[in-house]
Design a protein around this motif. Structure first.
Motif, short mmCIF file in Angstrom:
data_model
loop_
_atom_site.label_atom_id
_atom_site.label_comp_id
_atom_site.label_asym_id
_atom_site.label_seq_id
_atom_site.Cartn_x
_atom_site.Cartn_y
_atom_site.Cartn_z
N VAL A 120 0.82 -1.20 0.00
CA VAL A 120 0.00 0.00 0.00
C VAL A 120 0.86 1.26 0.00
O VAL A 120 0.60 2.20 -0.71
CB VAL A 120 -0.95 0.00 1.23
CG1 VAL A 120 -1.75 1.29 1.29
CG2 VAL A 120 -1.87 -1.20 1.17
N GLY A 121 1.91 1.29 0.81
CA GLY A 121 2.76 2.47 0.91
C GLY A 121 3.76 2.58 -0.22
O GLY A 121 4.54 3.53 -0.27
N GLY A 122 3.75 1.64 -1.13
CA GLY A 122 4.66 1.71 -2.26
C GLY A 122 6.12 1.60 -1.86
O GLY A 122 7.00 2.05 -2.58
N GLY A 123 6.42 1.01 -0.71
CA GLY A 123 7.80 0.88 -0.26
C GLY A 123 8.42 2.19 0.16
O GLY A 123 9.62 2.30 0.30
N ARG A 124 7.62 3.18 0.37
CA ARG A 124 8.13 4.51 0.72
C ARG A 124 8.50 4.62 2.19
O ARG A 124 7.96 3.93 3.03
CB ARG A 124 7.09 5.57 0.39
CG ARG A 124 6.82 5.65 -1.09
CD ARG A 124 5.73 6.60 -1.38
NE ARG A 124 5.45 6.55 -2.81
CZ ARG A 124 5.02 7.56 -3.51
NH1 ARG A 124 4.78 8.70 -2.94
NH2 ARG A 124 4.80 7.43 -4.78
N HIS A 125 9.42 5.53 2.45
CA HIS A 125 9.82 5.86 3.82
C HIS A 125 9.77 7.38 3.94
O HIS A 125 10.40 8.09 3.17
CB HIS A 125 11.23 5.35 4.10
CG HIS A 125 11.70 5.71 5.47
ND1 HIS A 125 13.02 5.93 5.75
CD2 HIS A 125 11.03 5.89 6.63
CE1 HIS A 125 13.15 6.23 7.04
NE2 HIS A 125 11.96 6.21 7.59
N VAL A 126 8.98 7.85 4.90
CA VAL A 126 8.82 9.29 5.10
C VAL A 126 9.32 9.64 6.49
O VAL A 126 9.03 8.94 7.46
CB VAL A 126 7.34 9.71 4.95
CG1 VAL A 126 7.14 11.18 5.28
CG2 VAL A 126 6.85 9.40 3.54
N VAL A 127 10.06 10.73 6.59
CA VAL A 127 10.51 11.25 7.87
C VAL A 127 9.63 12.45 8.21
O VAL A 127 9.53 13.38 7.43
CB VAL A 127 11.99 11.67 7.82
CG1 VAL A 127 12.43 12.28 9.15
CG2 VAL A 127 12.87 10.48 7.45
N VAL A 128 8.97 12.39 9.37
CA VAL A 128 8.13 13.48 9.85
C VAL A 128 8.89 14.18 10.96
O VAL A 128 9.37 13.54 11.90
CB VAL A 128 6.77 12.96 10.37
CG1 VAL A 128 5.94 14.08 10.96
CG2 VAL A 128 6.00 12.25 9.24
N ILE A 129 9.03 15.49 10.83
CA ILE A 129 9.77 16.28 11.81
C ILE A 129 8.79 16.97 12.75
O ILE A 129 7.97 17.77 12.32
CB ILE A 129 10.66 17.34 11.13
CG1 ILE A 129 11.57 16.70 10.08
CG2 ILE A 129 11.46 18.12 12.16
CD1 ILE A 129 12.54 15.68 10.60
N GLY A 130 8.87 16.65 14.04
CA GLY A 130 8.06 17.30 15.05
C GLY A 130 6.91 16.43 15.53
O GLY A 130 6.11 15.94 14.73
N ALA A 131 6.85 16.22 16.85
CA ALA A 131 5.80 15.41 17.45
C ALA A 131 4.72 16.28 18.08
O ALA A 131 4.18 15.96 19.13
CB ALA A 131 6.39 14.44 18.48
N GLY A 132 4.40 17.40 17.42
CA GLY A 132 3.25 18.19 17.81
C GLY A 132 2.02 17.58 17.17
O GLY A 132 2.09 16.52 16.53
N PRO A 133 0.87 18.22 17.31
CA PRO A 133 -0.36 17.65 16.75
C PRO A 133 -0.27 17.33 15.26
O PRO A 133 -0.67 16.24 14.84
CB PRO A 133 -1.42 18.73 17.02
CG PRO A 133 -0.89 19.47 18.20
CD PRO A 133 0.60 19.45 18.05
N CYS A 134 0.26 18.23 14.47
CA CYS A 134 0.33 17.98 13.02
C CYS A 134 1.28 16.84 12.69
O CYS A 134 0.97 15.97 11.87
CB CYS A 134 0.76 19.24 12.28
SG CYS A 134 -0.49 20.53 12.31
N GLY A 135 2.44 16.83 13.33
CA GLY A 135 3.40 15.76 13.08
C GLY A 135 2.87 14.40 13.51
O GLY A 135 3.03 13.41 12.79
N LEU A 136 2.24 14.36 14.68
CA LEU A 136 1.69 13.08 15.15
C LEU A 136 0.60 12.56 14.23
O LEU A 136 0.58 11.37 13.88
CB LEU A 136 1.14 13.25 16.57
CG LEU A 136 2.18 13.46 17.67
CD1 LEU A 136 1.50 13.82 18.99
CD2 LEU A 136 3.06 12.24 17.83
#
Length: 131
Positions: A14-30
């Protein structure tokens, strides 16, 4: 795009083998990390500050002893800048919109009090985050 991502349609699953890095564990990042993970994308969530329990001690030291931890304070740490605000779950989007309802239901799924689904002005204080 994440490194090694050749674009649309590459990879398996489903994810197409992608890897995403999300910066910040605030509401938007979470919520970004959760949404991506639910879509099958491999996610790394990076947060500059400390977990909410440790962050509380950093903020206490700042308020009581005026000792600033530049990596863990009102601005940096799990939960984002609003963690030590008034805790109201406010939005300018209609209270009954599907997007707002999804966010509130997700919060309840992860341990928020069920009353936030019914309250006119729901409140999710920091005391509910630290367990």
């Amino acid at each position: 795009r994440a490194e090694g991502d050749g674009g649309e349609g590459e990879g398996e699953g489903v994810g197409g083998g992608r890897h995403v890095v999300v910066i910040g564990a605030g509401p938007c990042g979470l919520f970004a990390a959760l949404t991506l993970a639910r879509a099958g994308v491999r996610v790394t969530l990076c947060e500059r500050g400390k977990p909410v329990e440790q962050r509380g001690r950093s903020i206490g030291a700042l308020i009581k002893r005026r000792v600033l931890d530049p990596e863990s304070n009102f601005c940096y740490g799990e939960g984002g800048a609003g963690t030590w605000s008034d805790g109201k779950l406010t939005t300018r989007i209609g209270r009954n919109s599907a997007a707002v309802r999804t966010v509130l239901e997700t919060l309840v799924t992860f341990g928020a009090p069920q009353r936030i689904l019914l309250d006119g002005k729901p409140h999710l204080g920091t005391d509910n985050l630290v367990r």
